[in-house]
Design an enzyme around this catalytic site. Sequence first.
Site, PDB file in Angstrom:
ATOM      1  N   SER A  30      34.609  31.727  46.417  1.00  0.00           N
ATOM      2  CA  SER A  30      35.947  31.798  46.393  1.00  0.00           C
ATOM      3  C   SER A  30      36.765  30.715  47.140  1.00  0.00           C
ATOM      4  O   SER A  30      36.373  29.503  47.193  1.00  0.00           O
ATOM      5  CB  SER A  30      36.150  33.300  46.917  1.00  0.00           C
ATOM      6  OG  SER A  30      37.580  33.656  46.323  1.00  0.00           O
ATOM      7  N   LYS A  60      36.038  26.623  47.201  1.00  0.00           N
ATOM      8  CA  LYS A  60      36.995  25.324  47.487  1.00  0.00           C
ATOM      9  C   LYS A  60      36.723  24.535  48.592  1.00  0.00           C
ATOM     10  O   LYS A  60      36.587  23.230  48.579  1.00  0.00           O
ATOM     11  CB  LYS A  60      38.570  26.082  47.499  1.00  0.00           C
ATOM     12  CG  LYS A  60      38.866  27.057  46.377  1.00  0.00           C
ATOM     13  CD  LYS A  60      40.353  27.396  46.761  1.00  0.00           C
ATOM     14  CE  LYS A  60      40.921  28.792  46.377  1.00  0.00           C
ATOM     15  NZ  LYS A  60      40.472  29.254  45.258  1.00  0.00           N
ATOM     16  N   TRP A  89      41.029  35.504  36.820  1.00  0.00           N
ATOM     17  CA  TRP A  89      41.663  34.903  37.873  1.00  0.00           C
ATOM     18  C   TRP A  89      41.279  33.540  38.332  1.00  0.00           C
ATOM     19  O   TRP A  89      41.946  32.639  38.672  1.00  0.00           O
ATOM     20  CB  TRP A  89      41.832  35.756  38.903  1.00  0.00           C
ATOM     21  CG  TRP A  89      42.817  35.605  40.282  1.00  0.00           C
ATOM     22  CD1 TRP A  89      42.345  35.227  41.414  1.00  0.00           C
ATOM     23  CD2 TRP A  89      44.216  35.534  40.270  1.00  0.00           C
ATOM     24  NE1 TRP A  89      43.447  35.090  42.410  1.00  0.00           N
ATOM     25  CE2 TRP A  89      44.459  35.198  41.546  1.00  0.00           C
ATOM     26  CE3 TRP A  89      44.953  35.883  39.164  1.00  0.00           C
ATOM     27  CZ2 TRP A  89      45.943  35.014  42.044  1.00  0.00           C
ATOM     28  CZ3 TRP A  89      46.394  35.574  39.710  1.00  0.00           C
ATOM     29  CH2 TRP A  89      46.929  35.327  41.032  1.00  0.00           C
ATOM     30  N   HIS A  99      34.234  38.871  40.511  1.00  0.00           N
ATOM     31  CA  HIS A  99      34.142  37.968  41.546  1.00  0.00           C
ATOM     32  C   HIS A  99      33.230  38.388  42.805  1.00  0.00           C
ATOM     33  O   HIS A  99      33.819  39.585  43.429  1.00  0.00           O
ATOM     34  CB  HIS A  99      35.783  38.131  42.047  1.00  0.00           C
ATOM     35  CG  HIS A  99      36.239  36.936  42.844  1.00  0.00           C
ATOM     36  ND1 HIS A  99      36.265  35.584  42.585  1.00  0.00           N
ATOM     37  CD2 HIS A  99      36.414  37.004  44.041  1.00  0.00           C
ATOM     38  CE1 HIS A  99      36.646  34.715  43.682  1.00  0.00           C
ATOM     39  NE2 HIS A  99      36.897  35.774  44.723  1.00  0.00           N
TER      40      HIS A  99
HETATM   41  C1  GCU Z   1      42.714  35.064  46.153  1.00  0.00           C
HETATM   42  C2  GCU Z   1      43.000  33.746  45.754  1.00  0.00           C
HETATM   43  C3  GCU Z   1      41.910  32.977  45.385  1.00  0.00           C
HETATM   44  C4  GCU Z   1      40.839  33.012  46.395  1.00  0.00           C
HETATM   45  C5  GCU Z   1      40.437  34.405  46.599  1.00  0.00           C
HETATM   46  C6  GCU Z   1      39.515  34.575  47.763  1.00  0.00           C
HETATM   47  O1  GCU Z   1      42.267  35.791  45.095  1.00  0.00           O
HETATM   48  O2  GCU Z   1      44.258  33.864  44.970  1.00  0.00           O
HETATM   49  O3  GCU Z   1      42.457  31.614  45.144  1.00  0.00           O
HETATM   50  O4  GCU Z   1      39.551  32.168  45.768  1.00  0.00           O
HETATM   51  O5  GCU Z   1      41.431  35.250  47.074  1.00  0.00           O
HETATM   52  O6  GCU Z   1      39.155  33.769  48.462  1.00  0.00           O
HETATM   53  O7  GCU Z   1      38.939  35.527  47.981  1.00  0.00           O
END
Ligand code: GCU
Length: 434
Positions: free
Chosen positions: A272, A276, A363, A414
């Site tokens: 998540s 990144k 998402w 997720h």
């Molecule tokens: C939120 C956010 C995402 C991210 C995620 C996470 O959902 O919008 O961009 O990847 O949190 O880090 O759990």
Amino acid sequence: MLRSHFSRLKSVTSYLAAILASSCLACALYAADPIAPPNYDEEKVPQFTLPDPLVAPDGSKIETPEQWREIARPRILELFKTEMFGQFPEADLSKVKFEEISTKPDALNGKATRKEIRIYFNYPEKTPKADLMILIPNNAKKPVPAFLMPNFQGNHTTTDDPTVTAVDAPFRTRNANEKPDDVRGVAKSRWAFDKIIDRGYAVATVYYEEIEPDKSAEFKYGVHPLFTNFDITKDDYPAVISAWAWGLSRALDCLQTVPEIDATKVVVAGHSRLGKTALWCGANDERFAAVISNNSGCGGAALSRREFGERVDRINASFPHWFTKKFHTYGSRVNDLPIDEHELIALIAPRPVYVASASEDLWADPKGEFLSCFYADPVYKLLGTDGFGGVVAPPEVNTSVGATIRYHKRTGKHDVTDFDWEKYLDFADFVFGR
Ligand code: GCU
């Protein structure tokens, strides 16, 4: 019987009422929100043209590995710095120090040695600091490859082991009254430690908010104050994802001091927001042998121009501190971005990369994550690898595809699961020829 029917009816009614209430709340939220609701309809994905990593701005083609290395790669890396993440910071590395705070030779029922090494980022100051927890297989005959993956809630949440040191300060995502044992082991389903050790790999993890709290944009916390050589008014001032990525590089410095680990064979991984971070870290720090992005989505592996699921305007509104101020200007004009996320993957080339999605994680735009792999392929090919291995269409669920670039979409939400780890272990076997 009647009563159970009645209570079931009652709970169904309250469930429906709750849905109605929450959808009204969502309507109210969106009514007042200038950012459009997320699009989950493939038909509404706009037409777009991606920047071609192998064409220079003057139209000339990048045709050799040398041209990629000397012309295209530095230009694209610089664009990711100015437009999106900010600089990958430099700080006084002479002030980074490591202290082993514990060793447990019989972790995981005797299969592994667990070390905890405290990283001081500004020694002799005691803060900021972060504890790196490392598990190393006991039966290894020579230094082993390792996974480095940050965690979301503290090292002590990755395992039930009562001896793992808990984080001792309240952070943004923590409840100030929380006791370590309230949350010990709560995230253990994401950490397939036994499987990893059984396959002969070490694994290291660090709590991401010990590097820098996940706080909005004042840039005053964690390691940020150490980045004194940057001007906060400039486009390329490092944002928080850059700070986390920098912290992972320091964790690699630390792994280089552990004799049982082969630090030339470390895979940086993240889930998540930390996926990144792993991509950005791997793009900058070429000491990492490979990169894994688990459900990284918008700002990670998903193409921004698809505007599917979470979009650039939404992520900037929700998490302004993750990206540069300049990135905030692209919310309503993603086509003006001079980069897109396939080029973040390409910056990792020729090193292997694995991108994973989940079927219910719309998402994070699974298709956009797949397409980034696909469009990074020409760079990997130019650099003499087999790239995405001829894959041209998203695979069936739960099928790993590709070669030096790999991809899967797991069923489910997720998360990081044993299925994901099994694929990452197979990938690591491929990367390290095991
Ligand atoms: C939120 C956010 C995402 C991210 C995620 C996470 O959902 O919008 O961009 O990847 O949190 O880090 O759990």
